[in-house]
Design an enzyme around this catalytic site. Structure first.
Site, PDB file in Angstrom:
ATOM      1  N   ALA A  82     -34.114 115.385 -46.569  1.00 33.84           N
ATOM      2  CA  ALA A  82     -34.624 113.861 -46.087  1.00 33.84           C
ATOM      3  C   ALA A  82     -33.199 113.362 -45.478  1.00 33.84           C
ATOM      4  O   ALA A  82     -32.183 113.226 -45.751  1.00 33.84           O
ATOM      5  CB  ALA A  82     -34.676 113.243 -47.169  1.00 33.84           C
ATOM      6  N   THR A 125     -25.880 119.589 -40.473  1.00 31.84           N
ATOM      7  CA  THR A 125     -25.874 120.181 -39.024  1.00 31.84           C
ATOM      8  C   THR A 125     -24.583 120.339 -38.374  1.00 31.84           C
ATOM      9  O   THR A 125     -23.649 119.917 -38.763  1.00 31.84           O
ATOM     10  CB  THR A 125     -26.638 118.869 -38.332  1.00 31.84           C
ATOM     11  OG1 THR A 125     -26.545 119.052 -36.945  1.00 31.84           O
ATOM     12  CG2 THR A 125     -25.670 117.421 -38.680  1.00 31.84           C
ATOM     13  N   ASP A 126     -24.592 121.266 -37.463  1.00 30.84           N
ATOM     14  CA  ASP A 126     -23.518 121.637 -36.356  1.00 30.84           C
ATOM     15  C   ASP A 126     -22.822 120.440 -35.897  1.00 30.84           C
ATOM     16  O   ASP A 126     -21.855 120.426 -35.308  1.00 30.84           O
ATOM     17  CB  ASP A 126     -23.730 122.872 -35.681  1.00 30.84           C
ATOM     18  CG  ASP A 126     -24.812 122.614 -34.773  1.00 30.84           C
ATOM     19  OD1 ASP A 126     -25.412 121.467 -34.719  1.00 30.84           O
ATOM     20  OD2 ASP A 126     -25.127 123.380 -33.724  1.00 30.84           O
ATOM     21  N   TYR A 153     -25.427 109.345 -35.904  1.00 32.26           N
ATOM     22  CA  TYR A 153     -26.262 110.199 -36.826  1.00 32.26           C
ATOM     23  C   TYR A 153     -25.373 111.373 -37.371  1.00 32.26           C
ATOM     24  O   TYR A 153     -25.329 111.582 -38.378  1.00 32.26           O
ATOM     25  CB  TYR A 153     -27.310 110.963 -35.875  1.00 32.26           C
ATOM     26  CG  TYR A 153     -27.795 112.301 -36.270  1.00 32.26           C
ATOM     27  CD1 TYR A 153     -28.521 112.418 -37.582  1.00 32.26           C
ATOM     28  CD2 TYR A 153     -27.502 113.559 -35.506  1.00 32.26           C
ATOM     29  CE1 TYR A 153     -28.852 113.583 -38.395  1.00 32.26           C
ATOM     30  CE2 TYR A 153     -27.789 114.661 -36.278  1.00 32.26           C
ATOM     31  CZ  TYR A 153     -28.451 114.665 -37.560  1.00 32.26           C
ATOM     32  OH  TYR A 153     -28.986 115.950 -37.926  1.00 32.26           O
ATOM     33  N   LYS A 157     -24.216 112.065 -41.469  1.00 30.10           N
ATOM     34  CA  LYS A 157     -24.383 113.361 -41.791  1.00 30.10           C
ATOM     35  C   LYS A 157     -22.853 113.803 -42.386  1.00 30.10           C
ATOM     36  O   LYS A 157     -22.986 114.574 -43.522  1.00 30.10           O
ATOM     37  CB  LYS A 157     -24.855 114.625 -40.888  1.00 30.10           C
ATOM     38  CG  LYS A 157     -26.337 114.217 -40.589  1.00 30.10           C
ATOM     39  CD  LYS A 157     -27.345 114.198 -41.577  1.00 30.10           C
ATOM     40  CE  LYS A 157     -27.649 115.632 -42.268  1.00 30.10           C
ATOM     41  NZ  LYS A 157     -28.622 115.749 -43.414  1.00 30.10           N
ATOM     42  N   PRO A 208     -38.229 114.797 -18.452  1.00 24.13           N
ATOM     43  CA  PRO A 208     -37.072 113.978 -18.550  1.00 24.13           C
ATOM     44  C   PRO A 208     -35.944 114.792 -19.218  1.00 24.13           C
ATOM     45  O   PRO A 208     -35.880 115.223 -20.581  1.00 24.13           O
ATOM     46  CB  PRO A 208     -37.604 112.813 -19.574  1.00 24.13           C
ATOM     47  CG  PRO A 208     -38.373 113.022 -20.514  1.00 24.13           C
ATOM     48  CD  PRO A 208     -39.313 114.009 -19.736  1.00 24.13           C
TER      49      PRO A 208
END
Length: 339
Positions: A82, A125-126, A153, A157, A208
C-alpha cells in the site's frame, strides 16, 4: 498461514495475491485496500469467491480499523504494497504521500507489535537510491548504496524504509525490505509508461515522452517480482534489505518505439513534452544478494515480457478502457496535454 496483503487491489499487489493463491492453496490471503484511483476491485474479480481469500476496504492509516482486522484474522505475515506511488502525483501533492507511505507504515507496524506476527515485509523501490549517470554503465545500486532521493515519492518511501529498520532495531520487530526496479505486466495502471503508450497507440493518440526520452530504467516482469517477495518472506533473513532487479535496462524512448513497432503504429505519434522536475536519469539494480542467499533470478527476458504485456492489454481492453474513461482523464490532461 494467514497473510495480509495491503494495497492488494493495485498492480503489483494483485499479481502477488494471484501468485500466493496459486502457490499456497492452504494459505488464507487477506487483501486490505483503500481503493484509491490506482486500486481496482475488478482486478480481483476472479478470486473474490475463493474461500481462502477475503477483501477488506480499509485505509492503512486507520489505526482502529487495522487493529480490528488484526484481532479478527490473527495474521502471520504482513506484506505492505500500500503506497501512493506515482512520482508526478507526488510533485503535485506531496502531503498524501507522506501520510500514506510513512504514517500508514507506522500504523501497520504498531499493529504487528501489538498482536504479534512472524514477518513484516515492506515493498520499497530502487528510487530511494536516487539515480546513476548515463555514462557509467558499470555502476549499479546495491543494498549498501546510500539513500539519495529525488522526489517527494521516493523520499516518502525512503522514510518508510528507515522507520521499518528502526522498528527492527528498537522493538525487535521481524522485518524485511525489498527494493525493486520498474515493474511491468498485467493490470498495470494506465498512467505508467508502458500501459500508457499501449493505450494511446491503440487509439492513435500522441505518445507523450518526457524530455529527450533517454532516461534508462531496469524493467522487471511483475511475476518475477512476486516470486522474489515470496522467497524473502519465507526464507529471507530478518532485518535485511534485498534488491530485486530485472537485468533489463532500457531507454524510455526505445520502449516507446518498440511498442509502436509491435502494434504497427507510426513513430510520428511520439510527442516530446516538458521534462519531469528532478527526473532521475538511470536506475540499475545489482540483485546479487538475493541470488546468492535465496537463489532468485529473473526468469523473464524483456522481449518476452513486453510481448506478453501487450497481448494482455489487447485481450483485456474492457479493464483499462473503463479506467481511462473517468477521473483519470482529468489527471492525464494536467500532466501531459497542458505542458
Amino acid at each position: 498461514m494467514t497473510v495480509i496483503v495491503t494495497g492488494g487491489a493495485g498492480f503489483i499487489g494483485s499479481n502477488f495475491i494471484f501468485h500466493m493463491l496459486r502457490t499456497y492453496p492452504s494459505y488464507r490471503i487477506i487483501c486490505l485496500d483503500k481503493l484509491t484511483y490506482a486500486g481496482n476491485l475488478a482486478t480481483l474479480k476472479d478470486v473474490m469467491d475463493n474461500p481462502n481469500f477475503r477483501f477488506v476496504r480499509l485505509d492503512i492509516c486507520d489505526r482502529q480499523g487495522v487493529y480490528r482486522l488484526f484481532e479478527e484474522e490473527k495474521p502471520d505475515i504482513i506484506v505492505n504494497f500500500a503506497a501512493e506511488s506515482h512520482v508526478d502525483r507526488s510533485i503535485d501533492n506531496p502531503e498524501i504521500f507522506l501520510k500514506t507511505n510513512i504514517l500508514g507504515t507506522q500504523v501497520l507496524m504498531d499493529a504487528c507489535r501489538k498482536y504479534g506476527i512472524s514477518r513484516y515485509h515492506q515493498v520499497s523501490t530502487d528510487e530511494v537510491y536516487g539515480d546513476l549517470p548515463l555514462d557509467r554503465p558499470d555502476l549499479f545500486f546495491t543494498e549498501e548504496t546510500p539513500i539519495h532521493t529525488s522526489s517527494p515519492y521516493s523520499s516518502s518511501k525512503a522514510g518508510a524504509d528507515l522507520l521499518v529498520m528502526a522498528y527492527n532495531r528498537t522493538y525487535g520487530l521481524p522485518v524485511t525490505i525489498s527494493r525493486c526496479s520498474n515493474n511491468y505486466g498485467p493490470y498495470h495502471f494506465p498512467e505508467k509508461l508502458i500501459p500508457l503508450m499501449i493505450a494511446n497507440a491503440l487509439a492513435d493518440k500522441p505518445l507523450p515522452v518526457y524530455g529527450n526520452g533517454l532516461n534508462v530504467r531496469d524493467w522487471l516482469y511483475v511475476e518475477d517480482h512476486c516470486r522474489a517477495i515470496d522467497l524473502i518472506i519465507h526464507k529471507g533473513r530478518t532485518g535485511e534489505v534485498y534488491n530485486v532487479g530485472g537485468h533489463n535496462e532500457m531507454r524510455n524512448i526505445d520502449i516507446v518505439k518498440l511498442i509502436c513497432q509491435k502494434l504497427g503504429k507510426p513513430e510520428d505519434l511520439i510527442t516530446y513534452v516538458k521534462d519531469r522536475k528532478g527526473h532521475d536519469m538511470r536506475y540499475a539494480i545489482d540483485p546479487t544478494k538475493i541470488h546468492k542467499e535465496l537463489g532468485w533470478l529473473p526468469e523473464t527476458k524483456f522481449a518476452d515480457g513486453i510481448q506478453k504485456t501487450i497481448d494482455w492489454y489487447l485481450t483485456h481492453r474492457e479493464w483499462w478502457e473503463e479506467i481511462i474513461s473517468g477521473e483519470y482523464q482529468n489527471y492525464y490532461k494536467k500532466m501531459y496535454e497542458e505542458k
